[in-house]
Enzyme design. Structure first.
Site, short mmCIF file in Angstrom:
data_model
loop_
_atom_site.label_atom_id
_atom_site.label_comp_id
_atom_site.label_asym_id
_atom_site.label_seq_id
_atom_site.Cartn_x
_atom_site.Cartn_y
_atom_site.Cartn_z
N GLN A 157 0.84 -1.19 0.00
CA GLN A 157 0.00 0.00 0.00
C GLN A 157 0.88 1.24 0.00
O GLN A 157 1.54 1.54 1.00
CB GLN A 157 -0.90 -0.01 1.24
CG GLN A 157 -1.86 1.15 1.32
CD GLN A 157 -2.51 1.24 2.70
OE1 GLN A 157 -1.83 1.30 3.71
NE2 GLN A 157 -3.83 1.26 2.73
N SER A 201 4.70 -0.98 3.86
CA SER A 201 4.91 -2.34 4.37
C SER A 201 4.97 -3.31 3.20
O SER A 201 4.21 -3.17 2.23
CB SER A 201 3.76 -2.76 5.29
OG SER A 201 3.62 -1.85 6.35
N GLU A 231 -9.82 -1.52 6.09
CA GLU A 231 -8.72 -1.67 7.02
C GLU A 231 -9.24 -1.63 8.45
O GLU A 231 -8.79 -2.34 9.32
CB GLU A 231 -7.75 -0.52 6.78
CG GLU A 231 -6.40 -0.67 7.37
CD GLU A 231 -5.45 0.41 6.83
OE1 GLU A 231 -4.26 0.27 7.05
OE2 GLU A 231 -5.90 1.38 6.20
C1 FAD Z 1 4.35 -0.30 11.25
C2 FAD Z 1 3.73 0.67 10.29
C3 FAD Z 1 3.31 0.21 9.04
C4 FAD Z 1 2.77 1.09 8.11
N1 FAD Z 1 2.42 0.61 6.87
C5 FAD Z 1 2.00 1.49 5.92
C6 FAD Z 1 1.75 1.04 4.58
O1 FAD Z 1 1.89 -0.14 4.26
N2 FAD Z 1 1.38 1.95 3.67
C7 FAD Z 1 1.19 3.27 3.96
O2 FAD Z 1 0.83 4.03 3.09
N3 FAD Z 1 1.42 3.73 5.23
C8 FAD Z 1 1.82 2.87 6.21
N4 FAD Z 1 2.08 3.33 7.48
C9 FAD Z 1 2.00 4.77 7.74
C10 FAD Z 1 0.94 5.21 8.73
O3 FAD Z 1 -0.30 5.21 8.13
C11 FAD Z 1 1.37 6.60 9.24
O4 FAD Z 1 2.53 6.42 10.01
C12 FAD Z 1 0.32 7.27 10.08
O5 FAD Z 1 -0.79 7.62 9.31
C13 FAD Z 1 0.86 8.52 10.76
O6 FAD Z 1 1.50 9.38 9.88
P1 FAD Z 1 2.96 9.94 10.19
O7 FAD Z 1 3.84 8.80 10.47
O8 FAD Z 1 3.34 10.87 9.12
O9 FAD Z 1 2.80 10.75 11.55
P2 FAD Z 1 2.31 12.25 11.70
O10 FAD Z 1 1.07 12.44 10.91
O11 FAD Z 1 3.44 13.16 11.47
O12 FAD Z 1 1.90 12.27 13.22
C14 FAD Z 1 2.79 12.63 14.27
C15 FAD Z 1 1.97 12.84 15.51
O13 FAD Z 1 1.07 13.92 15.32
C16 FAD Z 1 -0.25 13.52 15.60
N5 FAD Z 1 -1.17 14.24 14.72
C17 FAD Z 1 -1.03 14.46 13.39
N6 FAD Z 1 -2.08 15.15 12.93
C18 FAD Z 1 -2.91 15.38 13.98
C19 FAD Z 1 -4.16 16.03 14.15
N7 FAD Z 1 -4.79 16.60 13.15
N8 FAD Z 1 -4.70 16.06 15.38
C20 FAD Z 1 -4.07 15.49 16.44
N9 FAD Z 1 -2.89 14.85 16.33
C21 FAD Z 1 -2.31 14.80 15.13
C22 FAD Z 1 -0.25 12.03 15.39
O14 FAD Z 1 -1.28 11.41 16.13
C23 FAD Z 1 1.12 11.64 15.87
O15 FAD Z 1 1.10 11.49 17.27
C24 FAD Z 1 2.62 2.47 8.44
C25 FAD Z 1 3.02 2.91 9.71
C26 FAD Z 1 3.57 2.04 10.63
C27 FAD Z 1 4.00 2.55 11.96
#
Ligand code: FAD
Lengths: 315, 395
Positions: free
Chosen positions: B128, B163, B246
């Protein structure tokens, strides 16, 4: 009463902090992960030269917790608390020539930390304080420790005979002081995790603004600070109690510090990961290192549940 | 409102149970987590077995190799396979639980015919490609650009946290096809073959030391327009279908696994001593585990409600968000209970002799991941607050 750092205490803490920033920056510390034994003996002697392993005996517990808080914040690895309290029974600790750990033998499995590098082990037992050369143990090294900077090995029973070096009340006192120093390390871990997450929350943007601007994130960070400050108070109070600078019971205060700093470190560790989002789950970002150290320290000298039970017994 | 199964459902269950009892003894042992080549063979072999027995794609249409069964039968399938400790979907996760279901709803007949059967047979592994370095929680801010060139899209940009990217054959990818409209409107959903020229996959190490997700750098990757699912610039809506899957049934197996984890922890506590007493004699531990077990039963009830809702409406409603938040929060607490039970053994990510410390420590780390992946807990709360409770938005 004046429960606030004196100028000397502040200078001491600032001094050790800038020493660690210069000589033990996080990138140097984590480089240890790539080495078979994570402790660099020369750097261990450098720590000794700044007084890390003599401050408790020479100045007192209040000074020592300020130093240990900084060691925790910097994630400096090694059996710091035991090595800082062993001078009465093991030679060469104050100079950093001998590394001293402890063996917690009550339950199985018996795990020893830094198996390849620790020279002497102390055992707190009902008969008194016991001493053992690490080389006498039969050990099986764990391939993947949780905290790579805290390598561990399983010690096979039967344990070799240990030498009694002091009374049981001396042993109890050693353990109490180690609990206080460990809680200071945990306080530092909590503060380090909070600082890292706080900086990230200011700089990382989503939805066109820093994530720290979202109340959900702001509140997580506020909770981290609250836990840390409550823990700091408990740790400093325990240090005063040990130094006799107050009337609190030092044993109870030590357990209180271990509970509160343990909770703070674990909470700030996991919450720091959460604030980093996907980044928090990577090896590269240090957020996970604080959580792992928090787990390791919770398991040194009695976990939260153990100390909570001790406190309950005083009620 | 009832929790009774029909006669057909009972028959389905007992036939499945008999089949599992028959075949499971012949399934080879699971390869280590991070041995990806061996895992691929293992995951594929299991999916093949399911396919041949008619158990692949329980709720997928029959014309594409599915069974065309009801959501309830799907649930029974997940329940029985988990209870029998059959292999889990493994790296077929995205294909079977995200991309596949999206294709079922949104793809053209040709696309379905080309992609659904190989997913069901375990032949094609999917990943994805949604998240980007600056588009995580704010997914709609994604920037990976696709420019139309004749009958191809030419994609350049970066994805992250993908992933299974290092083992996948196909990627469900979101790209920006229009930069001049509000962010949700200029996104398109494409099927990107992972052997296309210009894809550079760089695995990232996770906090447990393993490899699970990657960075993906895309440099003028050419994808046929025929691989577009849904209309150009309608990809956000298509993607939301995926995300609701999901948050729907994707966690059922996990929930059941977690129930086993709790049972196993209780069993462990009955056999190990802590401070010279049996760990199970600790009333605090029993109470903590009892609470978690109660929550799990309640979440199992919620799952059945969600499935029933989906049966009636065809959609996974808000219950999916409720489930994810409650379940992942529980995983944190359960992980902490397990770590406290293990005490010093929790310093090891490997099992220690007979003690399953490695399993429980990895379980704890899994909890840390679950409140971030697939929409963080903070974002789940925002969704619940804004969409379910109608509260004003913060931003
Ligand atoms: C093990 C793992 C597997 C994954 N696999 C995939 C995959 O296969 N494909 C894919 O596309 N993605 C994947 N992801 C990505 C995952 O969907 C994102 O990590 C997640 O959506 C958070 O985005 P970010 O990491 O950019 O964090 P950020 O969005 O930068 O968030 C950082 C912090 O800010 C907070 N935050 C952000 N916006 C807000 C808001 N509006 N209000 C309150 N708090 C907020 C969050 O809760 C978090 O605590 C994976 C992630 C992990 C950890």
């Amino acid at each position: 009463m004046d429960f606030w750092l004196s100028d000397d205490e502040r200078d001491l803490q600032d001094g050790i902090r800038s020493f660690l920033l210069g000589r033990f920056p996080i990138d140097v510390v984590r480089a240890g992960e790539e080495q078979p034994g994570v402790i660099d003996r020369d750097r261990w002697r450098e720590l000794a030269a700044t007084g890390v392993f003599s401050v408790a005996a020479d100045i007192g517990m209040r000074a020592a917790v300020l130093v240990f808080e900084e060691l925790g914040r910097a994630l400096v690895p090694g059996p710091l608390a035991a090595s800082a309290l062993a001078a009465a029974w093991v030679s060469g600790t104050a100079t950093g020539d001998t590394i001293v750990g402890v063996l917690e033998t009550l339950d199985d499995p018996v795990l020893v930390e830094h198996p390849a590098q620790v020279d002497v082990l102390l055992i707190v037992s009902d008969e008194g304080l016991l001493r053992l050369d690490a080389s006498a143990l039969t050990m099986h090294t764990i391939e993947r420790p949780l905290d790579t900077l805290t390598p561990v090995a399983v010690v096979r029973r039967p344990l070799p005979a240990a030498t009694r070096v002091d009374t049981s009340s001396a042993a109890r006192q050693f353990e109490r002081d180690a609990v206080v120093l460990t809680s200071a390390l945990q306080l530092g871990v909590a503060l380090g995790a909070t600082h890292l997450a706080q900086e990230y929350a200011k700089q990382r943007e989503q939805f066109g603004r820093p994530i720290g601007g979202f109340q959900a994130v702001k509140h997580l960070l506020a909770d981290m600070l609250v836990k840390s400050e409550v823990a700091r108070s408990a740790v400093y109070a325990a240090a005063c109690a040990v130094d006799g600078a107050g009337t609190d019971d030092a044993y109870r205060a030590a357990s209180v510090a271990k509970v509160m700093a343990g909770e703070a470190a674990l909470f700030c560790g996991k919450t720091g990961i959460q604030v980093h989002g996907g980044m928090g789950f990577t090896w590269e970002v240090h957020a996970q290192r604080y959580w792992k150290r928090a787990v390791a320290l919770d398991n040194s000298f009695g976990i939260i549940d153990h100390h909570a039970a001790i406190i309950a017994a005083t009620l | 409102m009832d929790l009774c199964y029909t006669a057909e459902e009972d028959t389905f269950r007992s036939e499945l149970r008999a089949w599992l009892a028959d075949v499971l003894p012949h399934v080879p042992p699971e390869p280590p987590t991070h041995e990806w080549a061996a895992r691929r063979v293992w995951d594929t072999a299991w999916q093949q077995m399911l396919f041949e027995a008619g158990y692949a794609g329980i709720n997928w249409p029959t014309e594409y190799g599915g069974r065309g069964a009801t959501p309830t039968e799907h649930l029974i399938f997940l329940e029985e396979t988990e209870r029998a400790r059959a292999p889990y979907v493994g790296m077929n996760f995205v294909g079977l639980l995200h991309a596949g279901p999206t294709l079922v709803v949104e793809a053209s007949a040709e696309q379905k015919a080309a992609h659904l059967p190989p997913i069901l047979r375990g032949e094609h592994v999917w990943c994805q490609g949604f998240s980007e370095p600056s588009a995580g929680s704010d997914l709609a801010a994604l920037r990976c650009r696709a420019i139309r060139d004749g009958d191809h899209y030419v994609i350049s940009g970066q994805k992250i946290w993908t992933s299974f990217a290092h083992v996948a054959d196909y990627c469900e990818i979101l790209v920006r096809t229009d930069t001049d409209v509000p962010k949700h409107r200029g996104i398109t959903w494409l099927i990107m073959p992972m052997d296309s020229a210009g894809i550079d996959v760089r695995p990232l190490r996770t906090m447990d030391g393993g490899i699970e997700f990657s960075e993906m750098f895309l440099d003028e990757v050419r994808v046929p327009v025929a691989n577009r699912v849904g209309d150009e610039n309608d990809g956000w809506r298509v993607a939301m279908t995926t995300l609701s899957f999901e948050r729907g049934t994707a966690f059922v197996s996990e929930l059941l696994q977690t129930m086993e984890l709790v049972a196993d922890l209780a069993e462990l506590a009955k056999h190990i001593t802590r401070r010279s007493a049996l760990a199970w004699d600790d009333a605090g531990l029993r109470r903590d585990l009892g609470k978690v077990a109660a929550e799990l039963d309640a979440l199992w009830a919620l799952t059945r409600r969600n499935i029933s809702e989906a049966s009636r409406t065809g959609l996974v409603g808000a219950g999916g968000n409720v489930f994810k938040l409650a379940y992942t929060d529980l995983r944190h607490r359960l992980g902490e209970i397990a770590m406290h039970l293990l005490e010093r053994a929790s310093l090891s990510m490997d099992d220690i002799d007979e003690l399953p410390s490695g399993r429980h420590v990895h379980g704890r780390i899994h909890g840390l991941k679950m409140t971030i992946a697939a929409g963080t807990s903070q974002v789940q709360r925002n969704i619940i607050g804004e969409r379910l409770l109608g509260l004003p938005k913060e931003r």
